[in-house]
Every structure is written in C-alpha cells, then in structure tokens.
Design an enzyme around this catalytic site. Structure first.
Site, PDB file in Angstrom:
ATOM      1  N   ASP A 128     -44.407  25.027  87.153  1.00  0.00           N
ATOM      2  CA  ASP A 128     -45.245  24.364  88.151  1.00  0.00           C
ATOM      3  C   ASP A 128     -45.578  25.419  89.202  1.00  0.00           C
ATOM      4  O   ASP A 128     -45.338  26.626  88.996  1.00  0.00           O
ATOM      5  CB  ASP A 128     -44.580  23.092  88.705  1.00  0.00           C
ATOM      6  CG  ASP A 128     -43.372  23.363  89.589  1.00  0.00           C
ATOM      7  OD1 ASP A 128     -43.008  24.546  89.765  1.00  0.00           O
ATOM      8  OD2 ASP A 128     -42.796  22.394  90.117  1.00  0.00           O
ATOM      9  N   THR A 172     -36.261  24.004  90.867  1.00  0.00           N
ATOM     10  CA  THR A 172     -34.842  23.973  90.523  1.00  0.00           C
ATOM     11  C   THR A 172     -34.585  24.117  89.024  1.00  0.00           C
ATOM     12  O   THR A 172     -33.442  24.371  88.623  1.00  0.00           O
ATOM     13  CB  THR A 172     -34.232  22.619  90.929  1.00  0.00           C
ATOM     14  OG1 THR A 172     -34.992  21.592  90.255  1.00  0.00           O
ATOM     15  CG2 THR A 172     -34.291  22.408  92.435  1.00  0.00           C
ATOM     16  N   HIS A 199     -20.381  21.367  66.416  1.00  0.00           N
ATOM     17  CA  HIS A 199     -21.614  21.462  67.212  1.00  0.00           C
ATOM     18  C   HIS A 199     -22.759  20.730  66.515  1.00  0.00           C
ATOM     19  O   HIS A 199     -23.539  20.023  67.154  1.00  0.00           O
ATOM     20  CB  HIS A 199     -21.980  22.919  67.458  1.00  0.00           C
ATOM     21  CG  HIS A 199     -20.965  23.648  68.281  1.00  0.00           C
ATOM     22  ND1 HIS A 199     -20.461  23.142  69.456  1.00  0.00           N
ATOM     23  CD2 HIS A 199     -20.337  24.834  68.092  1.00  0.00           C
ATOM     24  CE1 HIS A 199     -19.582  23.978  69.960  1.00  0.00           C
ATOM     25  NE2 HIS A 199     -19.484  25.017  69.148  1.00  0.00           N
ATOM     26  N   HIS A 254     -23.848  26.304  71.480  1.00  0.00           N
ATOM     27  CA  HIS A 254     -23.284  24.953  71.346  1.00  0.00           C
ATOM     28  C   HIS A 254     -24.341  23.867  71.202  1.00  0.00           C
ATOM     29  O   HIS A 254     -24.122  22.888  70.492  1.00  0.00           O
ATOM     30  CB  HIS A 254     -22.414  24.615  72.568  1.00  0.00           C
ATOM     31  CG  HIS A 254     -21.149  25.411  72.642  1.00  0.00           C
ATOM     32  ND1 HIS A 254     -20.060  25.024  73.396  1.00  0.00           N
ATOM     33  CD2 HIS A 254     -20.796  26.577  72.064  1.00  0.00           C
ATOM     34  CE1 HIS A 254     -19.090  25.917  73.271  1.00  0.00           C
ATOM     35  NE2 HIS A 254     -19.516  26.885  72.476  1.00  0.00           N
ATOM     36  N   CYS A 298     -39.486  25.405  87.189  1.00  0.00           N
ATOM     37  CA  CYS A 298     -39.934  24.701  88.397  1.00  0.00           C
ATOM     38  C   CYS A 298     -39.037  25.177  89.533  1.00  0.00           C
ATOM     39  O   CYS A 298     -38.351  26.196  89.389  1.00  0.00           O
ATOM     40  CB  CYS A 298     -39.938  23.181  88.209  1.00  0.00           C
ATOM     41  SG  CYS A 298     -38.344  22.430  87.884  1.00  0.00           S
TER      42      CYS A 298
HETATM   43  C1  RB5 Z   1     -41.810  21.117  93.679  1.00  0.00           C
HETATM   44  O1  RB5 Z   1     -41.793  21.176  95.053  1.00  0.00           O
HETATM   45  C2  RB5 Z   1     -40.407  20.807  93.136  1.00  0.00           C
HETATM   46  O2  RB5 Z   1     -40.108  19.482  93.344  1.00  0.00           O
HETATM   47  C3  RB5 Z   1     -40.346  21.151  91.674  1.00  0.00           C
HETATM   48  O3  RB5 Z   1     -40.661  22.496  91.507  1.00  0.00           O
HETATM   49  C4  RB5 Z   1     -39.019  20.969  90.982  1.00  0.00           C
HETATM   50  O4  RB5 Z   1     -37.989  21.617  91.654  1.00  0.00           O
HETATM   51  C5  RB5 Z   1     -38.666  19.619  90.564  1.00  0.00           C
HETATM   52  O5  RB5 Z   1     -37.631  19.401  89.921  1.00  0.00           O
END
Ligand code: RB5
Length: 142
Positions: free
Chosen positions: A7, A63, A130, A94, A61
């Site tokens: 993203d 996180t 596994h 795994h 993204c």
């Molecule tokens: C975008 O701001 C953020 O929410 C996205 O990149 C991500 O971390 C969502 O899980």
C-alpha cells in the site's frame, strides 16, 4: 516468479525489493505513495499466485498485519508476517508460506532485504507433522 505489491506505506520498501530481485519479480503496484487500500493490492498478488503466474508473493503495508489478514482469506495462500530472519526460516520450513508480509513501519529496508532472501531460499521441511498441520488449515475455514 515472485509477485509483489504494497500500500502507500510500503512503496519505498517495495521499490528496494524490486531493485534487488530485478527480473524475478512482477510488480503489482502501486507506483506512487497516494493513499490506497491494502486489500486491493493483496488481491493483485493473490491472483498472480492463483493464476500460477507467480510461485511466491511479497506484500508490504505499514505493519504487514493488514496485508497478512487480507491474503490469508484465500484458502490457497499461507501468508506469514516476518520481522526477523528467523521468522522467514520458520514460516517456510513449518508453514510452507507462499506469501511474505513485511511491515514498512516496523522493519528497516536492509533487514527486509535479508528477510526476503532467506524466505525465498528456504525450503519447506516436509516432515509429516508439518504437512498434517497444513492439511488441517482448511478445517479453520468458516
Ligand atoms: C495505512 O496507514 C496502514 O493502516 C496500513 O499500511 C497497514 O499498516 C494496515 O495494516
């Protein structure tokens, strides 16, 4: 081939990984850091794997969590969020993960490149336990 998407939060990390993997990678976007919705880009990579145009996917993204939630909605995808090289080794050995999820706000780009390299070179350990556990993943569908 490896399909990659992010993203807006992951565009810079994606560019570094695309440059690193060069002709082994299909870049599914985005091309700018304008705000986008991570499920739309998770779907692009999932579709490349479902259509057998790619063997592996990489999704980035902020996180890595949103991308992993989105990609794991598809029954043939096993997406693992990796923040350390050991995560990459173990999710390949795994879980036979076929999608690597990275967090651009949680992982340095240099570390992400190391995680990508290890993820792509580590083989699934096809020990019975596994394989049995992966086979049982379908029982979690609802
Ligand atoms: C975008 O701001 C953020 O929410 C996205 O990149 C991500 O971390 C969502 O899980």
């Amino acid at each position: 081939m490896i399909a990659i998407a992010s993203d807006h939060a992951g565009v810079e990390m994606k560019a570094a990984i695309v440059a690193h993997l060069q002709n082994r990678i299909i870049d599914c976007g985005p091309t700018t850091d304008d705000s986008v919705d991570y499920p739309d880009y998770a779907k692009k990579v999932v579709d490349q794997i479902k259509d057998k145009k790619a063997d592996f996917g990489i999704l980035i993204c902020g996180t890595g969590i949103g991308m992993s939630i989105a990609a794991n909605r598809c029954p043939s995808i096993r997406a693992g969020l990796c923040r350390a090289v050991l995560d990459a080794i173990l999710t390949r050995e795994h879980n036979d993960a076929n999608v690597l999820c990275l967090g651009a706000r949680t992982t340095l780009i240099d570390d992400a490149i190391k995680i990508v390299d290890v993820f792509l070179k580590t083989k699934f350990s096809d020990a019975d336990r596994h394989t049995r556990r992966i086979d049982k993943l379908s029982t979690c569908s609802c």
